[in-house]
Design an enzyme around this catalytic site. Structure first.
Site, short mmCIF file in Angstrom:
data_model
loop_
_atom_site.label_atom_id
_atom_site.label_comp_id
_atom_site.label_asym_id
_atom_site.label_seq_id
_atom_site.Cartn_x
_atom_site.Cartn_y
_atom_site.Cartn_z
N SER A 276 34.32 25.53 31.75
CA SER A 276 32.55 25.72 31.45
C SER A 276 32.54 25.41 30.03
CB SER A 276 32.48 27.30 31.67
OG SER A 276 32.81 27.84 32.99
N ASP A 348 47.09 33.71 30.22
CA ASP A 348 48.43 33.77 31.13
C ASP A 348 48.48 35.31 31.32
OD1 ASP A 348 50.86 33.73 32.12
OD2 ASP A 348 51.94 33.12 30.43
N ASP A 351 52.10 36.84 36.19
CA ASP A 351 53.45 36.38 36.08
C ASP A 351 54.11 36.87 37.29
OD1 ASP A 351 53.21 35.49 33.42
OD2 ASP A 351 53.14 37.46 32.60
#
Lengths: 808, 120
Positions: A276, A348, A351
């Protein structure tokens, strides 16, 4: 004989009725579908013009809804509860099938509707812990009285609509697929949030990176997959000082990056085109002396439109903006004092941990030097026309074990025998952030609202009438050692666990930077001076740098200047790469259409306009070039899956280290140079385009080649918009690719009375039989915006007001 | 003719309340009550039921701009046009109505309405 004939024809009639009254595979039940009394004919709508009074008995006081010429509702309620009730009711009226289908998908319930072809999809969503996460989220939502009121009132509003529906009034898709709506529940609002997290926060390269590490070793991996790009222009301007004292980050455990066993699964690249843009210019750059804010979220373009415009007015708020069907409140919008918008961070926050079970019974797993119990969650998947499927999912403290070795995964990015630790499993009350933003009056309110936000992490841009502008990559970020989760993690070692959170006040943020504007386009949140790890890779910097270059030059900005920037078609990647690449093309080796194509590229001004031919050639060339450089070193096969270095790193090699051995194809005895690779890939690209489109000519034009498609959620072409002629592309500010693009464009100029503009590729109604299904598409395609009607009272007169509805 | 009008009016009324296949019951009942032969019963049922679906569908198509019916034609018959959906709609209802009418006639014949049969 007489009896035989009578019986025969009675039976024939009954059989015919039976055959027409039931679906046959994907063919819907034609009888009820074709009936003008209850079938699709009933979904053909005309523009409503008459005022209306609805007796729903769900509100405490009458609610007035003013509809403008685009069928956008402006809700005037005397209390908050009634406003959310009306929002639920009105959204369901226009978007019921969409909101139910999306939450069914998140809940792993598509097989219930379409049968066993969706079984693997459902299994995948359930094993991902969507239900687990939604159950925790709804608990948090219902604990806070503010979010509780909004979610419960919204739910009641949706149900007020569903309960009075007759089959003839069902949205078209129910008739085509042959099922009926069920009551809405609060948890479906949470499922909607998980659905968005699934779209925006499910990126994880852990598996492929581990395989890369095993193949080329730590030094080459660090060299080819650096933690900060060669070219970057981070969201928080370089030089911004951090106004907090960092907390201690967990130490990197020894042997943190040793590679594991080879893993055999193919990786679907998470779509780089989902991202975006947003930005705000400060008072010194604006013609009026008040900030102007812009936002365009790029998602998979789909119909019914992803967003639903609405204005909500109560004694505590007057907010206008884009809502999402399934969620109370306004998600991207403005009120009298402030405006805000969001882009995805790409943190992140997913995991994978390798789990060591004690034995085949999988009742215990090893962690922190002892055996810990596995909990089991039973998932009962209903399948249309078949018996239920029972799936037992194993949960460790990390999260669900998505797939065990030997089971076939659906999404190929999930490693076998690994537990997923995902931010969307956390208990969080993300709606509260929007609840508070809808009512925010100033920068302090904005900062307070952001504290509650969990996932999917967003870059929240902000501007207010007190002339402040700000931006913050914001969400709940795990406190990780550097690069924790760049590779697969060890599920037995507590040092590999998520060990806390970055304090919310330490999330990157900047207010009124000296350059006079703030912006984001999914690039790196900060430069490397930020003391915490958020991710090692972000979206490429091209959109971001182009926005920043233009904003830096901009003076006396108006909403139209920002609108033009939203439609900017400059291809920064081409501007950077072509002057380098073209030097290496060996022109004497070009034949057929190839010299002509080279001439087109050389004459190009780097704009991805709809009638340009060069973007078609450049896009295909870069694709072939990446394969030519990297496929020999990182081949995907049945035993291992890998990924390529970024384009940024590849271009850096071409510029700084053109004799690097990576350009050699290791599968041939000859030693190829960068000249060979670029020439070969150019020839291959042009040949491939010639096969596809014929000799170089108008059929190669970017708009025709790209053929943007806005697809109906059930993938029915007849209900989609196909071959939409529009420029832009991946990495272009106007980020319209084949399937993705600006799902909502908004520009808000603050001032004594806010003036705002917006559009999305679709319309307010989710009904393909409505005149408001696709009526905004042309405005969107041509880069125009509609003025957003910001009303101050229900009695306000305006030429664009069409009708009033009273809900009692 | 009386039968056609009766089937049209009654089937319209029942479909306002009951499922679409209630039209078969109407056609069956009317032809069971009065029909001179299998062929005529089929015509009564086909036309009586079909005309209601035809006119209602046409009315909706003319009231809206036809874009949606075109999309439905594309979806169901892979060809964009306004004629086919109306035609198939009429045919489907007509077939059900006609077949129900024939069934009505034969049941009438079988159920010992002998005098009527001999006269007709």
């Amino acid at each position: 004989m007489r009896y035989a004939k009578a019986s025969l024809f009675v039976i024939l009639t009954v059989l015919l009725v039976y055959a027409l009254n039931r679906p046959w595979g994907v063919v819907p039940a034609f009888g009820p579908l074709l009936s003008p009394f209850v079938g699709f004919w009933q979904n053909a709508e005309t523009t409503e013009a008459a005022d209306e009074e609805l007796i729903l008995k769900g509100t405490r006081a009458p609610v007035t809804v003013v509809f403008d010429d685009l069928a956008i509702p402006h809700v005037f309620a005397q209390n908050d509860r009634d406003a959310y009730f009306a929002q639920g009711y009105l959204t369901a009226r226009d978007r019921l099938w969409q909101m139910e289908f999306q939450t069914h998908a998140a809940a792993g319930r598509v097989a219930e509707i379409v049968g066993d072809r969706a079984l693997e999809l459902d299994r995948y969503n359930r094993r991902l812990g969507m239900g687990f996460g939604a159950e925790r989220s709804v608990k948090a939502m219902l604990t806070d009285p503010r979010s509780r009121e909004s979610v419960e009132a919204y739910t009641a509003g949706v149900n007020a609509y569903i309960s009075q529906l007759s089959p003839a009034q069902y949205p078209l898709e129910y008739k085509l697929l042959g099922y009926k709506p069920e009551p809405w529940q609060a948890i479906k609002c949470a499922y909607f949030l998980k659905y968005m997290s699934g779209v925006l926060a499910l990126g994880a390269d852990d598996l492929n990176m581990s395989n890369v590490l095993r193949r080329i070793g730590p030094a080459a991996t660090a060299d080819l997959f650096p933690d900060y790009p060669f070219r970057e222009d981070p969201i928080i301007p370089v030089g911004t000082s951090w106004d907090f004292k960092p907390v201690a980050v967990p130490a990197t455990p020894p042997n943190a990056f040793t590679s594991s066993e080879p893993l055999a699964m193919k990786w679907p690249d998470h779509d780089p085109a989902i991202g975006s843009n947003n930005w705000a210019v400060g008072p010194q750059k604006s013609a009026t002396g008040y900030p102007i804010l812009a936002n365009d979220p790029h998602l998979s373009l789909s119909l019914p439109s992803i967003w639903y415009q609405m204005q909500l007015v109560t004694p505590t708020m007057n907010v206008y903006g884009a809502t999402m069907p399934g969620a109370p409140g306004v998600i991207i919008g403005f009120n009298k004092q402030v405006a805000w918008g969001v882009t995805n961070v790409g943190a992140d926050v997913l995991d994978f941990y390798q789990i060591r079970f004690r034995d085949a019974s999988q009742r215990e797993y090893w962690h922190d030097n002892r055996w810990k119990p596995v909990t089991r969650r039973i998932e009962r998947i209903k399948v249309k026309g078949q018996a239920d499927v029972i799936d037992t999912v194993l949960y460790t403290h990390h999260g669900p074990v998505m797939y065990m070795a030997g089971q076939k995964p659906f999404a190929k990015n999930v490693p076998v025998g690994y537990a997923a630790r995902w931010i969307a499993h956390e208990e969080s009350n993300d709606f509260l952030t929007y609840y508070l933003l809808d009512r925010a009056k100033n920068h302090a309110d904005y900062r307070e609202a952001l504290r509650y936000y969990g996932a999917p992490a967003q870059n929240f841009v902000f501007a207010d009438v007190a002339r402040d502008i700000a931006i913050s990559p914001n969400g709940r970020f795990p406190l990780k050692w550097k690069d924790q989760g760049k590779f697969l993690l060890d599920g037995t070692n507590p040092a590999h666990d998520w060990q806390g959170w970055i304090p919310a006040a330490h999330n990157p943020h900047v207010k009124n930077p000296p350059r006079g504007f703030v912006s984001s386009a999914n690039q790196s949140s900060t430069d490397p001076t930020y003391p915490y790890y958020i991710n090692w890779q972000f979206a490429p910097y091209e959109r971001g740098v182009r926005i920043n270059q233009r904003l830096a030059r901009m003076q006396q900005a108006t909403p139209d200047s920002l609108r033009q920037l939203q439609n900017d078609n400059m291809n920064v990647r081409a501007a950077n790469a072509l002057p380098v690449f073209l030097n290496y093309v060996q022109t004497q080796k070009l034949t057929g259409q190839q010299p002509k194509a080279l001439a087109v590229l050389k004459a190009w001004r780097y704009t991805n306009d709809v009638s340009e031919i060069a973007p078609t050639i450049f896009t295909e060339w870069t694709r072939q070039c990446m394969d030519a450089v990297w496929n020999d070193n990182f081949p995907n096969n049945d035993s291992t899956t890998l990924r390529y270095p970024s384009f940024d790193r590849t271009l850096q090699l071409a510029e700084k280290d053109p004799s690097a051995s990576w350009f050699d194809d290791v599968n041939t005895p000859a030693r190829e140079t960068i000249n060979d690779v670029l020439t070969q890939s150019f020839r291959a690209a042009v040949d491939s385009l010639t096969r596809q489109h014929g000799p170089l000519g108008t059929s190669w034009q970017w708009g025709k080649h790209k053929a943007t498609r806005i697809s109906h959620l059930a993938r029915l072409d007849a209900l989609s918009a196909l071959n939409v002629q529009i420029g832009g592309g991946n990495g272009i500010v106007n980020a319209t690719t084949e399937r993705t693009g600006p799902s909502w464009r908004m520009v808000v100029a603050l001032g004594p009375k806010p003036r705002a503009y917006g559009v999305y590729p679709g319309g307010q109604s989710g009904n393909p039989g409505s005149p408001h299904y696709l009526n905004m598409l042309e405005t969107w395609r041509t880069g125009q915006l509609n003025e957003l009607l910001f009303l101050l009272s229900a009695d306000e007169k305006h030429a664009r007001i069409r009708r009033r509805v009273t809900i009692k | 003719m009386r039968q056609i009008i009766a089937i049209a009016v009654l089937s319209l009324l029942v479909q306002l309340v009951f499922p679409w296949w209630s039209l078969a019951v109407v056609s069956f009942a009317i032809c069971c009550w009065r029909s001179p032969g299998a062929g005529r019963a089929f015509v009564y049922g086909f036309v009586g039921v079909g005309i209601v679906w035809l006119l209602y569908a046409l009315m909706i198509q003319l009231r809206t701009d036809g874009v949606f019916v075109g999309r439905m034609s594309e979806l169901l018959f892979k060809t964009n046009g306004g004629v086919l959906p109306v035609l198939v709609t009429t045919l489907v209802s007509g077939l059900v109505g006609g077949l129900a009418g024939v069934a009505g006639f034969f049941v009438r014949q079988a159920s010992g309405n002998q005098i009527a049969n001999r006269i007709s």
